[in-house]
Design an enzyme around this catalytic site. Structure first.
Site, mmCIF file in Angstrom:
data_model
loop_
_atom_site.group_PDB
_atom_site.id
_atom_site.type_symbol
_atom_site.label_atom_id
_atom_site.label_comp_id
_atom_site.label_asym_id
_atom_site.label_seq_id
_atom_site.Cartn_x
_atom_site.Cartn_y
_atom_site.Cartn_z
ATOM 1 N N HIS A 1 0.822 -1.220 0.000
ATOM 2 C CA HIS A 1 0.000 0.000 0.000
ATOM 3 C C HIS A 1 0.853 1.266 0.000
ATOM 4 O O HIS A 1 0.336 2.365 -0.235
ATOM 5 C CB HIS A 1 -0.920 -0.003 1.229
ATOM 6 C CG HIS A 1 -2.262 0.614 0.959
ATOM 7 N ND1 HIS A 1 -2.432 1.743 0.193
ATOM 8 C CD2 HIS A 1 -3.509 0.263 1.367
ATOM 9 C CE1 HIS A 1 -3.710 2.060 0.142
ATOM 10 N NE2 HIS A 1 -4.389 1.174 0.845
ATOM 11 N N ASP B 1 -2.358 3.250 -4.148
ATOM 12 C CA ASP B 1 -3.626 3.098 -3.454
ATOM 13 C C ASP B 1 -4.403 1.935 -4.067
ATOM 14 O O ASP B 1 -3.949 1.270 -4.997
ATOM 15 C CB ASP B 1 -4.423 4.396 -3.541
ATOM 16 C CG ASP B 1 -3.731 5.545 -2.813
ATOM 17 O OD1 ASP B 1 -3.053 5.265 -1.809
ATOM 18 O OD2 ASP B 1 -3.850 6.684 -3.277
#
Length: 415
Positions: A386, A390
């Site tokens: 992450h 995104d």
């Protein structure tokens, strides 16, 4: 002097040690330049080491099963071809010559331990090396001897009988009744011994890498079910293996969504998006899970992918790949469906930032053209770091892969 020492060379890729699997020569054998003399296993691969010197082997530097460091003596060669006593060499004072005729059974002195790693292990485990009888060639003490002698492990031979003392009262357990004939509630004959399997080679590397990944990477997994009926039909028509088709689809997805073909450089606080796609293929082997890498997968045709996947898979299982062929990947393709499971949440192969997982392809009810039908369905997962992107780019990549599985003909160039 004509006697030369062949030391464990620098094997590259940051490797600092190797385990001697077997010797390809014996003391007294004559060897030529570049003749393989030993087979060793590193954290990346099994390799044969060629001797750079010609002559007669006068000493071997380690017993099979011993882990030695880069720079340790592998063997000694007498260029003049003179015979020599059968000895094993190591660091510290040189042991006396060990021959079958001269050695008598019994514990060996500590000086006979050839490997600094064995001595360190004994020191850490509290084992007195002077009391051990070695199981290696010529009575040499090896790592397995130390592990068997660790205090607290069941002894190989019976010791003195324990002196009986007052019986301790059994703990009170509410609501549980021991089975008749089993006072402590355990099955009769239950073994107390714990099997200890040393972490070596590829298995140790996997442990280190996965631990680091789980500790440092905030990974996320998303998944989608896809109708793979058309993909299976394309495989049947073309004869191309499924992994090559999926590799082609995966690479195309990464070219459209380069956010996943990346890594995090924590030292410089940067996200590094990598231009070429070096695609790792997860392969289960007897040595554990290995991930050989298809270099420049984005430049390869379907035929090239088939050939390279076949070569790398065979090499991984045979243990013949070089360390360079097992490192440098930018993204991994993991077909865990071959084990009969639908899905998984895998740990990333750090420092890579993404992995495409393929579940089993199985017949399921599916709505196709507004009607219920039996179709070949696969679950696809995308695990990503992450920190590099995104959820939207990862979801878009996964949706692209699913669409290609459902309609592969355009991407793969078939009519």
């Amino acid at each position: 002097m004509t006697v030369r020492e062949f030391r464990l060379p620098d094997l590259g890729e940051g490797l600092t040690e190797a385990e001697v699997l077997r010797w390809l020569v014996a003391v007294g054998d004559r060897v030529g330049v570049d003749q393989p003399v030993a087979e060793v296993e590193t954290a990346k691969a099994v390799v044969e080491l060629p001797c750079p010197y010609p002559g007669v082997v006068t000493a071997l530097g380690a017993a099979p099963g011993t882990v030695i460091a880069v720079g340790d003596v592998l063997l000694r060669v007498d260029g003049a071809g003179r015979p020599a006593p059968r000895v094993l060499v190591g660091s510290g004072p040189a042991p006396a010559a060990l021959t079958p005729a001269s050695r008598t059974p019994g514990p060996m002195p500590a000086v006979a331990v050839i490997s600094p790693l064995v001595r360190r292990l004994a020191r850490e485990r509290g084992v007195d090396l002077s009391r051990l009888a070695g199981s290696g060639p010529g009575g040499l003490v090896v790592r397995a001897d130390v592990e068997r002698a660790v205090p607290g492990r069941p002894a190989a031979v019976p010791g003195p009988a324990a002196v009986p003392g007052p019986a301790a009262a059994p703990p009170e357990i509410t609501g549980v009744s021991p089975t008749p004939g089993e006072p402590d509630g355990r099955p009769s004959g239950a073994a107390d011994e714990v099997e200890r399997i040393p972490l070596r080679g590829a298995r140790r590397l996997a442990v280190e890498r996965l631990t680091r990944s789980r500790r440092e990477v905030p990974d996320v997994t998303c998944w989608v079910d896809a109708d793979a009926t058309a993909l299976m039909a394309a495989r049947a028509v073309s004869g191309v293996p499924l992994m090559a088709l999926l590799a082609r689809i995966c690479v195309a997805g990464l070219r459209r969504h380069p956010e996943l073909n990346a890594r995090v450089d924590t030292a410089r606080d940067e996200i590094c998006r990598i231009g070429p796609v070096h695609l790792g293929i997860a392969v289960q082997t007897d040595r554990g899970l290995l991930v050989p890498v298809i270099r420049d997968a984005h430049l390869r045709s379907i035929a090239d992918l088939v050939q390279e996947i076949t070569r790398l898979t065979a090499g991984a299982r045979d243990g013949t790949l070089s360390p360079a062929e097992l490192t440098g990947g930018t993204f991994t393709l993991n077909n865990y469906g071959m084990f009969g499971v639908d899905g998984a949440t895998p740990i990333l192969n750090a420092p890579e930032a993404g992995m495409l997982g393929i579940g089993r392809i199985v017949a399921k009810p599916w709505v196709h053209h507004d009607a219920l039908a039996v179709r070949q369905v696969v679950q696809l997962t995308c695990t990503f770091d992450h920190r590099v992107c995104d959820g939207q780019p990862a979801a878009a990549f996964l949706r692209f892969v699913a669409d290609c599985c459902e309609q592969p003909t355009t991407l793969l160039g078939w009519v």
